[in-house]
Design a protein around this motif. Sequence first.
Motif, short mmCIF file in Angstrom:
data_model
loop_
_atom_site.label_atom_id
_atom_site.label_comp_id
_atom_site.label_asym_id
_atom_site.label_seq_id
_atom_site.Cartn_x
_atom_site.Cartn_y
_atom_site.Cartn_z
N LYS A 30 0.84 -1.21 0.00
CA LYS A 30 0.00 0.00 0.00
C LYS A 30 0.87 1.26 0.00
O LYS A 30 0.64 2.19 -0.77
CB LYS A 30 -0.88 0.01 1.24
N ASN A 31 1.91 1.25 0.83
CA ASN A 31 2.72 2.46 1.00
C ASN A 31 3.75 2.66 -0.10
O ASN A 31 4.50 3.62 -0.07
CB ASN A 31 3.37 2.47 2.39
N ARG A 130 0.36 13.93 13.33
CA ARG A 130 0.77 13.71 11.94
C ARG A 130 0.96 15.05 11.18
O ARG A 130 0.32 15.32 10.18
CB ARG A 130 -0.24 12.86 11.20
N PRO A 131 1.79 15.95 11.67
CA PRO A 131 2.01 17.23 10.95
C PRO A 131 2.71 17.01 9.62
O PRO A 131 3.27 15.94 9.37
CB PRO A 131 2.90 18.01 11.91
N VAL A 132 2.66 18.03 8.76
CA VAL A 132 3.36 17.95 7.46
C VAL A 132 4.32 19.13 7.31
O VAL A 132 4.68 19.51 6.19
CB VAL A 132 2.36 17.89 6.28
N ASP A 133 4.75 19.68 8.45
CA ASP A 133 5.63 20.86 8.40
C ASP A 133 6.94 20.60 7.66
O ASP A 133 7.45 21.47 6.95
CB ASP A 133 5.90 21.38 9.81
N PHE A 134 7.46 19.38 7.77
CA PHE A 134 8.74 19.09 7.07
C PHE A 134 8.54 19.20 5.56
O PHE A 134 9.41 19.70 4.83
CB PHE A 134 9.24 17.69 7.40
N LYS A 170 13.66 15.19 11.10
CA LYS A 170 13.46 13.78 11.45
C LYS A 170 13.21 13.05 10.13
O LYS A 170 12.70 13.65 9.18
CB LYS A 170 12.20 13.59 12.33
N THR A 172 11.27 11.36 7.42
CA THR A 172 9.85 11.32 7.10
C THR A 172 9.69 10.57 5.78
O THR A 172 10.28 10.95 4.77
CB THR A 172 9.24 12.74 6.98
N VAL A 173 8.87 9.51 5.80
CA VAL A 173 8.70 8.67 4.61
C VAL A 173 8.01 9.46 3.50
O VAL A 173 8.57 9.66 2.42
CB VAL A 173 7.90 7.40 4.96
N THR A 174 6.82 9.97 3.76
CA THR A 174 6.10 10.68 2.69
C THR A 174 6.76 12.04 2.41
O THR A 174 6.68 12.54 1.29
CB THR A 174 4.62 10.90 3.05
N ASP A 315 4.77 0.07 12.13
CA ASP A 315 3.53 -0.50 11.57
C ASP A 315 3.33 -1.96 11.95
O ASP A 315 2.28 -2.53 11.68
CB ASP A 315 3.51 -0.36 10.05
N ILE A 337 8.22 6.30 17.19
CA ILE A 337 7.87 7.09 16.00
C ILE A 337 6.63 7.96 16.23
O ILE A 337 6.65 9.17 15.98
CB ILE A 337 7.64 6.17 14.77
N PHE A 338 5.55 7.38 16.72
CA PHE A 338 4.31 8.16 16.90
C PHE A 338 4.01 8.33 18.38
O PHE A 338 4.30 7.44 19.18
CB PHE A 338 3.14 7.45 16.20
N LEU A 380 -5.24 1.66 11.42
CA LEU A 380 -5.07 0.69 10.34
C LEU A 380 -4.35 -0.58 10.79
O LEU A 380 -4.83 -1.70 10.66
CB LEU A 380 -4.28 1.42 9.25
N ARG A 381 -3.21 -0.44 11.42
CA ARG A 381 -2.42 -1.64 11.74
C ARG A 381 -2.92 -2.29 13.03
O ARG A 381 -2.86 -3.50 13.19
CB ARG A 381 -0.93 -1.29 11.85
C1 EPZ Z 1 4.43 6.76 6.58
O1 EPZ Z 1 3.66 7.78 7.17
C2 EPZ Z 1 3.49 5.58 6.39
N1 EPZ Z 1 2.40 5.97 5.49
C3 EPZ Z 1 2.95 5.15 7.76
O2 EPZ Z 1 2.13 4.01 7.55
C4 EPZ Z 1 4.11 4.77 8.66
O3 EPZ Z 1 3.61 4.41 9.93
C5 EPZ Z 1 5.07 5.95 8.77
O4 EPZ Z 1 5.51 6.35 7.46
C6 EPZ Z 1 6.29 5.63 9.61
O5 EPZ Z 1 6.97 4.55 9.03
C7 EPZ Z 1 2.64 6.00 4.16
O6 EPZ Z 1 3.73 5.72 3.69
C8 EPZ Z 1 1.48 6.37 3.29
P1 EPZ Z 1 6.51 10.01 8.68
P2 EPZ Z 1 4.25 9.28 7.21
O7 EPZ Z 1 6.42 11.31 7.94
O8 EPZ Z 1 5.11 9.52 6.03
C9 EPZ Z 1 6.83 13.21 12.20
C10 EPZ Z 1 0.17 2.80 7.58
O9 EPZ Z 1 -0.29 2.16 8.49
N2 EPZ Z 1 6.66 14.22 11.13
O10 EPZ Z 1 7.62 9.08 8.34
O11 EPZ Z 1 3.11 10.19 7.45
C11 EPZ Z 1 5.60 12.34 12.36
O12 EPZ Z 1 4.67 12.95 13.23
C12 EPZ Z 1 0.75 4.16 7.83
O13 EPZ Z 1 0.25 2.40 6.41
C13 EPZ Z 1 6.66 15.57 11.46
O14 EPZ Z 1 6.78 15.92 12.62
O15 EPZ Z 1 5.15 9.23 8.52
C14 EPZ Z 1 6.17 11.08 12.94
O16 EPZ Z 1 6.35 11.25 14.34
C15 EPZ Z 1 0.45 4.58 9.26
N3 EPZ Z 1 6.50 16.48 10.47
C16 EPZ Z 1 7.54 10.97 12.28
O17 EPZ Z 1 7.86 12.29 11.83
C17 EPZ Z 1 6.35 16.11 9.14
O18 EPZ Z 1 6.23 16.99 8.27
C18 EPZ Z 1 7.58 10.02 11.09
O19 EPZ Z 1 6.49 10.34 10.25
C19 EPZ Z 1 6.35 14.72 8.84
C20 EPZ Z 1 6.52 13.81 9.84
#
Ligand code: EPZ
Length: 428
Positions: A30-31, A130-134, A170, A172-174, A315, A337-338, A380-381
């Motif tokens: 999915k991811n 789940r912020p998107v500031d990065f 930090k 960040t995957v997406t 996950d 992580i969360f 989800l998980r």
């Molecule tokens: C991806 O989410 C996955 N989703 C998540 O899977 C997965 O749990 C997560 O990576 C961690 O591996 C997809 O790939 C679609 P992050 P993502 O940005 O990218 C903080 C599932 O079940 N952060 O890597 O949103 C954030 O809060 C999902 O399929 C900021 O602070 O996660 C977290 O603490 C759930 N600011 C850490 O970084 C930002 O701009 C990692 O988040 C971005 C992230």
Amino acid sequence: MINIREETVEFLEIEGRKTLKGVVHVSGAKNAALPLMAATLLTDEAIILNNIPYLLDVFTMKSLLEHIGIEVTELEKGKFLFRFSEVNSLEAPYELVSKMRASILVLGAMLARFHQAKVALPGGCSIGTRPVDFHLTALKKMGAQIKVEHGYIYAKAPDGLKGTVIEFPKKTVTGTENIMMAASIAEGKTVLKNAAKEPEVVDLANMLKKMGAQIEGEGTDTIVITGVKRLKGTEHTIIPDRIEAGTFAVLSALFDGNIIIENYPYQYLKYVHNILEKIGVTMVQVGRNSFVAKRLKTLYPAKIETREYPFFPTDLQAQFMTLLSVVEGVSTIRENIFENRFMHVPELRRLGANIKINNRTAVISGVKKLTGAPVKATDLRASAAMVIAGLIAEGTTRIYNIYHLDRGYEDIDSKLRTLGAEVSRGVE
Ligand code: EPZ
């Protein structure tokens, strides 16, 4: 007189302790599917994606792409053609983004290709804010003008995006995926430091390179992208879902290794296998890509810390908590992580698990058995963790909020029924 609107509530009902045996097949990740689908915005040529999993999130992303202006055609099961027709809208509306936070993945591609985008700010979810500031800070550094108001991200880059050096505070995957897509057709070179190394990030880089992108270092902490004028069409097969695979490994371990997992991406789960070995479970190859969990008579407690890839994935945290809840001794799981990914703990307690939470650490004291009860899926998980718990609990378990499960696990009911599970859906 207040009319309480009776919401129909769907649930999954499981009769526990059936003997499960047979073969399950791991679907496409999915991811990986979500960023790969977003990447089709980067070209006006046709893209074919194979091994697409039939999940709610994938169909939400399909609707979002069609809303923007991509024609999506199902060629055969799991094989879809994506072709840009014309820009219908440069907005990712709240009603779609609120269903799936990963909609943020269209921001980078839209900005780079159309120099403008309006994307609803993804809300939080039960596992965290789940912020998107990065993502936004990085795009601003590439020259985008961004303002956030009324719950929307308004972004524009009239002169296009420019390559630069970006260091994520930090991993960040997406965030890594968003910027990699934007940088692939930006002007000049972008160096992404502290990049995420997940296999799904590498899968996206592989497809972008097939489209003509110039990318190096994917899978390491530093990715270098040199922008090109335009990207061409291609065909790509999505990698298997390592989280679904890990979920089935837990199931196979709990059912005496009678479950064979086909299309098992062994190479993506090295650290998970380290933990399984400590518990007393070994993944044994029984076919070209098939594995089964061989286990010792007695299993051992474990100490788990979730971290970014290649370490133990957040996950799979909930699924392992279910496994450890019936392993004698005291195990600990620290969620790094969360900030709020223990919502499944009170639900597992309802089934008889003995789990205490100290801040970010769960302390699990194994019990002899779980007993069935009505519970709810919280994310989800965690929904998969509740399904596993229901399968090993004595008696009947009903899992509500089951839409969480459908977001991440393709045909889960039929996959479990094939193994001999007594699983049915109902509406209350
Ligand atoms: C991806 O989410 C996955 N989703 C998540 O899977 C997965 O749990 C997560 O990576 C961690 O591996 C997809 O790939 C679609 P992050 P993502 O940005 O990218 C903080 C599932 O079940 N952060 O890597 O949103 C954030 O809060 C999902 O399929 C900021 O602070 O996660 C977290 O603490 C759930 N600011 C850490 O970084 C930002 O701009 C990692 O988040 C971005 C992230």
